[in-house]
Design a protein around this motif. Structure first.
Motif, PDB file in Angstrom:
ATOM      1  N   LEU A  53      -9.165  -3.372  21.080  1.00 39.26           N
ATOM      2  CA  LEU A  53      -9.214  -2.095  20.363  1.00 39.26           C
ATOM      3  C   LEU A  53      -7.824  -1.598  19.961  1.00 39.26           C
ATOM      4  CD1 LEU A  53     -11.965  -0.130  22.346  1.00 39.26           C
ATOM      5  CD2 LEU A  53     -12.169  -1.240  20.116  1.00 39.26           C
ATOM      6  N   SER A  54      -6.800  -2.065  20.681  1.00 43.74           N
ATOM      7  CA  SER A  54      -5.434  -1.638  20.346  1.00 43.74           C
ATOM      8  C   SER A  54      -4.980  -2.181  18.998  1.00 43.74           C
ATOM      9  CB  SER A  54      -4.469  -2.102  21.445  1.00 43.74           C
ATOM     10  OG  SER A  54      -4.377  -3.524  21.466  1.00 43.74           O
ATOM     11  N   LEU A  55      -5.676  -3.218  18.490  1.00 42.07           N
ATOM     12  CA  LEU A  55      -5.286  -3.819  17.204  1.00 42.07           C
ATOM     13  C   LEU A  55      -5.610  -2.905  16.026  1.00 42.07           C
ATOM     14  CD1 LEU A  55      -6.440  -7.514  17.740  1.00 42.07           C
ATOM     15  CD2 LEU A  55      -4.167  -6.528  18.102  1.00 42.07           C
ATOM     16  N   GLU A  56      -6.448  -1.891  16.282  1.00 37.59           N
ATOM     17  CA  GLU A  56      -6.822  -0.981  15.189  1.00 37.59           C
ATOM     18  C   GLU A  56      -5.593  -0.289  14.602  1.00 37.59           C
ATOM     19  OE1 GLU A  56     -10.867   1.378  14.197  1.00 37.59           O
ATOM     20  OE2 GLU A  56     -10.166   1.344  16.271  1.00 37.59           O
ATOM     21  N   ASP A  57      -4.606   0.012  15.443  1.00 38.22           N
ATOM     22  CA  ASP A  57      -3.385   0.645  14.953  1.00 38.22           C
ATOM     23  C   ASP A  57      -2.554  -0.321  14.115  1.00 38.22           C
ATOM     24  OD1 ASP A  57      -4.054   2.956  16.305  1.00 38.22           O
ATOM     25  OD2 ASP A  57      -3.002   2.344  18.141  1.00 38.22           O
ATOM     26  N   GLU A  58      -2.664  -1.627  14.410  1.00 39.78           N
ATOM     27  CA  GLU A  58      -1.868  -2.629  13.701  1.00 39.78           C
ATOM     28  C   GLU A  58      -2.455  -2.962  12.325  1.00 39.78           C
ATOM     29  OE1 GLU A  58       0.982  -3.822  14.870  1.00 39.78           O
ATOM     30  OE2 GLU A  58       0.765  -2.556  16.638  1.00 39.78           O
TER      31      GLU A  58
END
Length: 268
Positions: free
Chosen positions: A96-101
């Motif tokens: 889910l942290s990839l959403e910012d990328e």
């Protein structure tokens, strides 16, 4: 952001300069100009394209030609570096942290694949959708390549048609020396125009676009491999090793040398 392909610019520029230089050696440039020959070769061959292809494809031909002047937006080495960073982030902080990328990425194909990973779509489904995207991209590119290749074939053919027109006009007025000269000029110049259009412009451009298409498809395959590896939680080092296998030998060597230098710098 696309960068200019300087080799295409240099090739066309130098080729044109060499032709112009040779044409001016011992004669005036004006003798190589004939409006009727331009109409026959350029106009005639373009009309043949209209017969061969639908308007929706032909109207994009100049956009297709412009692509040959641009480098691929993302190289294989850049792609590996992107996935190395993404896989490290995903291992540390979760998918889910990839959403910012995603918002910082420029490639729409990569964005779409990563968004499906974040949405929890099954790997088989992601692979099917992304492979379909790659196939459709190649089909679109092949249409433009085919049009340029066809134009490269029609141009010399219409040059020969112009030659026949010139010879017929010359033979029809053998008693008129001015008509003979005009017909002979048209007979030669149309073939000249057609040969230049085919061998300096359209055939080289179609070959360049075919090469770019293969390169882009290979990068997209690399991206798909990286997307599936990140979804599976593969170790970042393994992701990197997998993607390096897609690089040609020279780029692979350059990438490894860069990693060695990076490791030395970090260790200092």
């Amino acid at each position: 952001m696309n960068r200019k392909d300087h080799l295409t610019i240099i090739g066309l520029g130098l080729g044109s300069v060499m032709l112009l230089w040779s044409m001016t050696m011992g004669s005036e440039l004006i003798i190589f100009w004939d409006f009727a020959s331009v109409i026959i070769t350029i106009g005639g061959s373009f009309c043949a394209l209209l017969v061969n292809y639908p308007m929706k494809d032909v109207k994009n031909i100049f956009k297709v030609m412009a692509v040959s002047f641009k480098d691929s937006p993302t190289s294989g080495i850049e792609t590996i570096n992107i996935f190395t960073d993404l896989s490290k982030k995903a291992r540390r902080e979760g998918l889910l942290s990839l959403e910012d990328e995603i918002v910082t990425l420029e490639d729409d194909f990569l964005k779409k694949g990563l968004q499906m990973v974040i949405d929890g779509i099954e790997p088989e489904t992601i692979k099917d959708i992304m492979e379909l995207e790659i196939n459709e991209m190649e089909n679109r590119h092949n249409v433009g390549i085919g049009i340029l290749k066809a134009w490269g074939g029609y141009a010399p053919a219409f040059g020969m048609i112009g030659t026949l027109i010139g010879l017929i006009q010359m033979l029809a007025y053998l008693s008129d020396s001015s008509a003979i000269a005009s017909g002979m000029a048209k007979a030669l110049i149309t073939t000249f125009y057609g040969a230049i259009m085919a061998n300096l412009v359209f055939n080289p451009m179609s070959a360049k676009l075919a090469h770019k298409n293969e390169e882009e498809a290979a990068v997209k395959d690399m991206m798909l491999e990286g997307i599936l590896a990140i979804q599976s939680g593969v170790n970042p080092r393994i992701v990197e090793d997998k993607l390096v296998s897609y690089l040609p030998p020279k780029e692979r060597k350059r990438f490894k040398e860069a990693k060695i230098v990076e490791g030395v710098v970090e260790g200092v």
